[in-house]
Design a protein around this motif. Sequence first.
Motif, PDB file in Angstrom:
ATOM      1  N   PRO A 118       0.813  -1.227   0.000  1.00 24.31           N
ATOM      2  CA  PRO A 118       0.000   0.000   0.000  1.00 24.31           C
ATOM      3  C   PRO A 118       0.843   1.273   0.000  1.00 24.31           C
ATOM      4  O   PRO A 118       0.459   2.264  -0.614  1.00 24.31           O
ATOM      5  CB  PRO A 118      -0.816  -0.108   1.289  1.00 24.31           C
ATOM      6  CG  PRO A 118      -0.858  -1.565   1.591  1.00 24.31           C
ATOM      7  CD  PRO A 118       0.438  -2.145   1.069  1.00 24.31           C
ATOM      8  N   ARG A 175      -5.929   7.605   1.856  1.00 17.48           N
ATOM      9  CA  ARG A 175      -4.927   6.705   2.416  1.00 17.48           C
ATOM     10  C   ARG A 175      -3.796   7.369   3.185  1.00 17.48           C
ATOM     11  O   ARG A 175      -3.116   6.693   3.941  1.00 17.48           O
ATOM     12  CB  ARG A 175      -4.331   5.864   1.303  1.00 17.48           C
ATOM     13  CG  ARG A 175      -5.332   4.840   0.871  1.00 17.48           C
ATOM     14  CD  ARG A 175      -4.931   4.068  -0.311  1.00 17.48           C
ATOM     15  NE  ARG A 175      -5.856   2.989  -0.567  1.00 17.48           N
ATOM     16  CZ  ARG A 175      -7.096   3.146  -0.984  1.00 17.48           C
ATOM     17  NH1 ARG A 175      -7.574   4.348  -1.167  1.00 17.48           N
ATOM     18  NH2 ARG A 175      -7.872   2.118  -1.201  1.00 17.48           N
ATOM     19  N   ARG A 196      -4.281   2.827   5.305  1.00 20.73           N
ATOM     20  CA  ARG A 196      -3.787   2.876   3.934  1.00 20.73           C
ATOM     21  C   ARG A 196      -4.601   1.968   3.014  1.00 20.73           C
ATOM     22  O   ARG A 196      -4.646   2.177   1.826  1.00 20.73           O
ATOM     23  CB  ARG A 196      -2.310   2.450   3.885  1.00 20.73           C
ATOM     24  CG  ARG A 196      -1.419   3.380   4.650  1.00 20.73           C
ATOM     25  CD  ARG A 196      -0.971   4.526   3.754  1.00 20.73           C
ATOM     26  NE  ARG A 196      -0.338   5.563   4.506  1.00 20.73           N
ATOM     27  CZ  ARG A 196       0.957   5.649   4.750  1.00 20.73           C
ATOM     28  NH1 ARG A 196       1.756   4.728   4.323  1.00 20.73           N
ATOM     29  NH2 ARG A 196       1.442   6.640   5.440  1.00 20.73           N
TER      30      ARG A 196
END
Length: 115
Positions: A6, A66, A71
């Motif tokens: 992520p 995020r 995230r």
Amino acid sequence: MAGDDPDSQLMNYLVRMVVPMRREFGRHLDVGQFLHDFAYAREVLDEALRSQDPRLLDYAKYVERRLHGPRIADTPKVPSPPAAAEPAAAPPPAGGPTAEELRARVLKKYTSGLR
């Protein structure tokens, strides 16, 4: 791409924002400062969210979701395993397990063995 970290995905979107920010607003987006300076990040995002460029708007919305929160906020949570005292789960549908159930099984392998 589904297995991307992520943080690397966030960095990817920030890098994609650099050129549109320079074109539309004349702003040099410093990715390093963006990641470490909340006030700077908020200022950049506020400006990007006023953009006329649909791609820049999408990038900014993604980053905003995020950056200062979970995230992977829109990834569904893996259901916790049933406790021993609970009755057994209902049998899978006649067509076999759904894609979500298969995904949960795969993710369980990785989360159940964490130290």
